[in-house]
Design a protein around this motif. Sequence first.
Motif: not given
Length: 384
Positions: A72-85, A110-112, A172-177, A187-192
């Motif tokens: 449920g960790k990515t689901t919770l992140l998506n709820l915080i981000a607003g990707f899911q209601r 956000m970093v994915f 690193r470019v994604a993080i910079a952006r 919010l970082m979803d398993e970026p590594l």
Amino acid sequence: MADEMALRVERRSIADNASGAAGDAKGRSVIGSGLAIREVVKSYGAFRAADQISLDIEPGEFVTLLGPSGSGKTTLLNLIAGFQRLDEGEIAVDGRAVHDVPTHKRGFGMVFQSYALFPNMTVTQNVAFPLRMAGIDRARADRRVAETLEIMRLSDHAGKMPSQMSGGQQQRVAIARAIVLRPKVVLMDEPLSALDRRLRESIQIEIRQLHQALGSTILFVTHDQGEALTMSDRIAVMDAGKIIQVGTPTEIYRHPKDRFVASFVGESNLIEAEVVQKRGSTMTLKNRAGYLFSAESRDAIDVGRATVLVRPERIAISDTPAANSIPAVVTSALFLGEILRVEARMQGGETLLIRCTDRVGRPLPSVGDPLHLSWGAEDCWVLS
């Protein structure tokens, strides 16, 4: 692996003591927002991906959601981000409810896992894109991009296209952006997860240093216990849509709440024993073979059966018996460079995993060799 995790915990413990406590923002600027998650529920039919989750995150804190796939960790992140209601509950930023605010108006970085870079843009153009969308004037945007590329050690790659860069550089470019607008929450979803081990460990350190420098609140999702122990102020361990335990890396590793946390975070020996006596937070226990030993517990556990956690690196081995040592027979022994990995079966039938440093002059144990195992009360923990 267990020794690496133990070392990570020791390093974080030293850092925690030096600063007063994990998550203490003293000595660094804090621009981050506080997050309040209250009784959040997200269902897919009869399946609850988020089941009455509540969590408070302090401004400028680095919190990791850690758990196996489907926890449920990515689901919770998506709820915080607003990707899911949300189906139920509330999410607030600095006391203001945001669960009805569109994603693009929440102001999160956000970093994915996938870098999601624009392939037809240079590094500079990719990083500048959020500034352009926000209507920042050219001169100010150029300064901010240059500053961000310097922070992420990308200045020498400013004119490159993503296809000309390694995976680590692209991340690193994604993080910079994500940080160029200096968001209050990142919010970082398993970026590594797509990076090799050495590169992953290097960027872990970079992200931790970036957090210290910027002071943003970071919510990081991973299934990698090593990442969570290395980077976090606090860890929220999740399973089956629920938060099982929240604590500092030291607390989660040394004092897990239950068998799930003990088994998921690091390697563990779980010994079934009988509680013989209680004195304050110290208990005397007896294992199946009748050997007595002591362990620590913060919980009100009655006299009776109990499960005791002993980490592999906390067990001492000797060829000769000593006070309170337990005899055992080697069933497996592996040489892993500086570490010896030994499995030994006690008289009660339980097999313990032991990890210890290689010492000059000490031969590698052989299968069938007798050993004597010992640990102190501070080395083991009675699970609730």
